[in-house]
Design a protein around this motif. Structure first.
Motif, PDB file in Angstrom:
ATOM      1  N   ILE A 182      78.757  84.860  61.384  1.00 11.65           N
ATOM      2  CA  ILE A 182      77.607  84.638  62.236  1.00 11.65           C
ATOM      3  C   ILE A 182      77.625  83.183  62.676  1.00 11.65           C
ATOM      4  CG2 ILE A 182      75.094  84.535  62.369  1.00 11.65           C
ATOM      5  CD1 ILE A 182      74.933  86.786  60.396  1.00 11.65           C
ATOM      6  N   MET A 183      77.411  82.978  63.952  1.00 12.85           N
ATOM      7  CA  MET A 183      77.240  81.634  64.478  1.00 12.85           C
ATOM      8  C   MET A 183      75.865  81.601  65.148  1.00 12.85           C
ATOM      9  SD  MET A 183      79.391  79.441  67.293  1.00 12.85           S
ATOM     10  CE  MET A 183      79.324  80.752  68.495  1.00 12.85           C
ATOM     11  N   ILE A 184      75.067  80.611  64.776  1.00 12.64           N
ATOM     12  CA  ILE A 184      73.731  80.461  65.343  1.00 12.64           C
ATOM     13  C   ILE A 184      73.634  79.079  65.961  1.00 12.64           C
ATOM     14  CG2 ILE A 184      71.249  80.409  64.869  1.00 12.64           C
ATOM     15  CD1 ILE A 184      71.858  82.233  62.431  1.00 12.64           C
ATOM     16  N   ILE A 185      73.193  79.042  67.208  1.00  7.23           N
ATOM     17  CA  ILE A 185      72.987  77.785  67.913  1.00  7.23           C
ATOM     18  C   ILE A 185      71.547  77.763  68.385  1.00  7.23           C
ATOM     19  CG2 ILE A 185      73.654  76.369  69.887  1.00  7.23           C
ATOM     20  CD1 ILE A 185      76.381  77.834  69.840  1.00  7.23           C
ATOM     21  N   GLN A 186      70.844  76.665  68.092  1.00  2.00           N
ATOM     22  CA  GLN A 186      69.476  76.498  68.564  1.00  2.00           C
ATOM     23  C   GLN A 186      69.366  75.184  69.311  1.00  2.00           C
ATOM     24  OE1 GLN A 186      67.531  77.622  64.584  1.00  2.00           O
ATOM     25  NE2 GLN A 186      65.955  77.991  66.127  1.00  2.00           N
ATOM     26  N   LYS A 187      68.507  75.173  70.314  1.00  3.37           N
ATOM     27  CA  LYS A 187      68.251  73.960  71.073  1.00  3.37           C
ATOM     28  C   LYS A 187      66.779  73.917  71.436  1.00  3.37           C
ATOM     29  CE  LYS A 187      69.860  71.200  74.942  1.00  3.37           C
ATOM     30  NZ  LYS A 187      70.852  71.052  76.010  1.00  3.37           N
ATOM     31  N   ASN A 188      66.225  72.758  71.299  1.00  3.36           N
ATOM     32  CA  ASN A 188      64.830  72.563  71.669  1.00  3.36           C
ATOM     33  C   ASN A 188      64.742  72.415  73.182  1.00  3.36           C
ATOM     34  OD1 ASN A 188      62.156  72.276  70.763  1.00  3.36           O
ATOM     35  ND2 ASN A 188      62.249  70.082  71.069  1.00  3.36           N
ATOM     36  N   PRO A 189      63.803  73.011  73.878  1.00  6.74           N
ATOM     37  CA  PRO A 189      62.705  73.803  73.337  1.00  6.74           C
ATOM     38  C   PRO A 189      63.029  75.302  73.333  1.00  6.74           C
ATOM     39  CG  PRO A 189      62.229  73.296  75.619  1.00  6.74           C
ATOM     40  CD  PRO A 189      63.583  72.707  75.296  1.00  6.74           C
ATOM     41  N   ASP A 190      62.957  75.903  72.187  1.00  6.81           N
ATOM     42  CA  ASP A 190      62.920  77.360  72.019  1.00  6.81           C
ATOM     43  C   ASP A 190      64.096  78.121  72.627  1.00  6.81           C
ATOM     44  OD1 ASP A 190      60.522  76.604  70.904  1.00  6.81           O
ATOM     45  OD2 ASP A 190      59.321  77.266  72.587  1.00  6.81           O
ATOM     46  N   LYS A 191      65.308  77.685  72.356  1.00  4.51           N
ATOM     47  CA  LYS A 191      66.495  78.400  72.828  1.00  4.51           C
ATOM     48  C   LYS A 191      67.321  78.821  71.624  1.00  4.51           C
ATOM     49  CE  LYS A 191      66.559  76.127  77.264  1.00  4.51           C
ATOM     50  NZ  LYS A 191      67.239  75.240  78.178  1.00  4.51           N
ATOM     51  N   LEU A 192      67.902  80.032  71.721  1.00  8.35           N
ATOM     52  CA  LEU A 192      68.655  80.589  70.609  1.00  8.35           C
ATOM     53  C   LEU A 192      69.856  81.363  71.118  1.00  8.35           C
ATOM     54  CD1 LEU A 192      68.730  81.362  67.498  1.00  8.35           C
ATOM     55  CD2 LEU A 192      67.426  83.386  68.148  1.00  8.35           C
ATOM     56  N   TYR A 193      70.993  81.147  70.467  1.00  9.32           N
ATOM     57  CA  TYR A 193      72.217  81.899  70.735  1.00  9.32           C
ATOM     58  C   TYR A 193      72.753  82.320  69.379  1.00  9.32           C
ATOM     59  CZ  TYR A 193      77.020  82.919  72.181  1.00  9.32           C
ATOM     60  OH  TYR A 193      78.219  83.538  72.416  1.00  9.32           O
ATOM     61  N   GLN A 194      72.995  83.619  69.208  1.00 10.36           N
ATOM     62  CA  GLN A 194      73.495  84.121  67.929  1.00 10.36           C
ATOM     63  C   GLN A 194      74.644  85.072  68.192  1.00 10.36           C
ATOM     64  OE1 GLN A 194      70.603  85.415  64.936  1.00 10.36           O
ATOM     65  NE2 GLN A 194      71.779  87.299  64.773  1.00 10.36           N
ATOM     66  N   GLU A 195      75.733  84.847  67.491  1.00 10.83           N
ATOM     67  CA  GLU A 195      76.906  85.700  67.641  1.00 10.83           C
ATOM     68  C   GLU A 195      77.275  86.244  66.270  1.00 10.83           C
ATOM     69  OE1 GLU A 195      80.122  84.482  70.468  1.00 10.83           O
ATOM     70  OE2 GLU A 195      81.217  84.317  68.578  1.00 10.83           O
ATOM     71  N   LEU A 196      77.405  87.557  66.186  1.00  9.29           N
ATOM     72  CA  LEU A 196      77.745  88.230  64.935  1.00  9.29           C
ATOM     73  C   LEU A 196      79.039  88.992  65.136  1.00  9.29           C
ATOM     74  CD1 LEU A 196      77.057  89.409  62.080  1.00  9.29           C
ATOM     75  CD2 LEU A 196      75.805  91.197  63.279  1.00  9.29           C
ATOM     76  N   LEU A 197      80.024  88.696  64.288  1.00 12.24           N
ATOM     77  CA  LEU A 197      81.284  89.430  64.293  1.00 12.24           C
ATOM     78  C   LEU A 197      81.373  90.216  62.995  1.00 12.24           C
ATOM     79  CD1 LEU A 197      83.685  86.614  65.548  1.00 12.24           C
ATOM     80  CD2 LEU A 197      82.921  88.602  66.836  1.00 12.24           C
ATOM     81  N   ALA A 198      81.541  91.526  63.101  1.00  6.93           N
ATOM     82  CA  ALA A 198      81.686  92.394  61.936  1.00  6.93           C
ATOM     83  C   ALA A 198      82.861  93.318  62.218  1.00  6.93           C
ATOM     84  CB  ALA A 198      80.418  93.182  61.679  1.00  6.93           C
ATOM     85  N   ASP A 256      73.010  73.527  78.056  1.00  8.43           N
ATOM     86  CA  ASP A 256      72.051  74.565  78.445  1.00  8.43           C
ATOM     87  C   ASP A 256      72.742  75.845  78.909  1.00  8.43           C
ATOM     88  OD1 ASP A 256      69.721  73.224  77.780  1.00  8.43           O
ATOM     89  OD2 ASP A 256      69.509  72.316  79.763  1.00  8.43           O
ATOM     90  N   GLU A 257      73.979  75.744  79.428  1.00  6.85           N
ATOM     91  CA  GLU A 257      74.712  76.919  79.900  1.00  6.85           C
ATOM     92  C   GLU A 257      74.934  77.940  78.777  1.00  6.85           C
ATOM     93  OE1 GLU A 257      76.039  73.634  80.604  1.00  6.85           O
ATOM     94  OE2 GLU A 257      74.894  73.737  82.469  1.00  6.85           O
ATOM     95  N   THR A 258      74.933  77.494  77.538  1.00  3.59           N
ATOM     96  CA  THR A 258      75.091  78.385  76.384  1.00  3.59           C
ATOM     97  C   THR A 258      74.018  79.465  76.386  1.00  3.59           C
ATOM     98  OG1 THR A 258      76.022  76.563  75.122  1.00  3.59           O
ATOM     99  CG2 THR A 258      75.244  78.453  73.856  1.00  3.59           C
ATOM    100  N   PHE A 259      72.838  79.157  76.926  1.00  6.34           N
ATOM    101  CA  PHE A 259      71.685  80.043  76.854  1.00  6.34           C
ATOM    102  C   PHE A 259      71.385  80.741  78.172  1.00  6.34           C
ATOM    103  CE2 PHE A 259      71.316  76.335  74.103  1.00  6.34           C
ATOM    104  CZ  PHE A 259      71.258  76.939  72.858  1.00  6.34           C
ATOM    105  N   GLU A 260      72.300  80.667  79.121  1.00 10.24           N
ATOM    106  CA  GLU A 260      72.085  81.299  80.426  1.00 10.24           C
ATOM    107  C   GLU A 260      72.186  82.814  80.318  1.00 10.24           C
ATOM    108  OE1 GLU A 260      74.652  79.684  83.423  1.00 10.24           O
ATOM    109  OE2 GLU A 260      73.533  77.800  83.497  1.00 10.24           O
ATOM    110  N   ILE A 261      71.268  83.498  81.005  1.00 14.91           N
ATOM    111  CA  ILE A 261      71.264  84.955  81.078  1.00 14.91           C
ATOM    112  C   ILE A 261      71.407  85.324  82.550  1.00 14.91           C
ATOM    113  CG2 ILE A 261      69.895  87.045  80.734  1.00 14.91           C
ATOM    114  CD1 ILE A 261      68.616  85.647  78.316  1.00 14.91           C
ATOM    115  N   GLU A 262      72.476  86.062  82.851  1.00 12.02           N
ATOM    116  CA  GLU A 262      72.737  86.483  84.231  1.00 12.02           C
ATOM    117  C   GLU A 262      71.700  87.510  84.658  1.00 12.02           C
ATOM    118  OE1 GLU A 262      75.376  85.327  86.132  1.00 12.02           O
ATOM    119  OE2 GLU A 262      75.858  83.958  84.498  1.00 12.02           O
ATOM    120  N   GLU A 263      71.314  87.461  85.909  1.00 13.22           N
ATOM    121  CA  GLU A 263      70.360  88.440  86.458  1.00 13.22           C
ATOM    122  C   GLU A 263      71.030  89.750  86.733  1.00 13.22           C
ATOM    123  OE1 GLU A 263      67.021  88.194  86.749  1.00 13.22           O
ATOM    124  OE2 GLU A 263      67.213  86.280  85.774  1.00 13.22           O
TER     125      GLU A 263
END
Length: 172
Positions: free
Chosen positions: A1-17, A165-172
């Motif tokens: 699991i890799m978790i990245i957080q950035k203020n204000p209120d951004k989260l990126y989580q990657e889980l490999l199983a 900030d690009e880490t937290f971008e969500i494509e439309e």
């Protein structure tokens, strides 16, 4: 699991199983889960949970997020005297955090999680605290969700490492 957080209120989580990769992105407004080639928009109470999971400063100012708190002392967790903090989210879901009275460190957390099958509890235990850049972090995390159990060992923590900030971008 890799978790990245950035203020204000951004989260990126990657889980490999094994061969399965799950990515969760929260950009402060929208949430997205990616499993393989499938993209699933995160909404409603699950989006609310992501918002609070991403809030780095939530424990210091829960009222600014519309969360009600209640403090209870002398609660025992695995023979450890604790303070229990109850967070009541605007949706009515509750989170319970248990802090050791002796060390002040969080040793347990229980979160009510809303799913399509109903509300379930996710229980997490924290231990093996080590110092990183003057702050203490748990390096052993045990998480229970229903009959599933995850034993996690933290291998590294980086603080203020220049996450874009690009880490937290969500494509439309």
């Amino acid at each position: 699991i890799m978790i990245i957080q950035k203020n204000p209120d951004k989260l990126y989580q990657e889980l490999l199983a094994g061969e399965i990769k799950q990515t969760i992105i929260y950009n402060g407004i929208k949430g997205l889960m990616i499993v393989g080639d499938e993209q699933i928009k995160i909404e409603d109470k699950e989006l609310e949970r992501l918002k609070y999971d991403a809030a780095i400063h939530l424990p210091m100012d829960p009222e600014s997020y519309g969360i009600k708190t209640e403090l209870q002392s002398n609660v025992e967790v695995d023979s450890v005297d604790c303070y229990k903090v109850t967070y009541t989210l605007p949706s009515g879901l509750k989170w319970f955090q248990y802090y050791s009275s002796a060390s002040g460190l969080k040793i347990k957390e229980v979160k009510e999680i809303q799913t399509t099958q109903g509300v379930f509890e996710q229980e997490t235990y924290y231990s093996d605290y080590k110092e990183t850049d003057g702050l203490k972090f748990p390096f052993t995390v045990k998480q229970y969700f229903g009959i599933q159990e995850l034993d996690l060992k933290v291998t590294s923590i980086e603080i203020n490492s220049g996450v874009e900030d690009e880490t937290f971008e969500i494509e439309e």
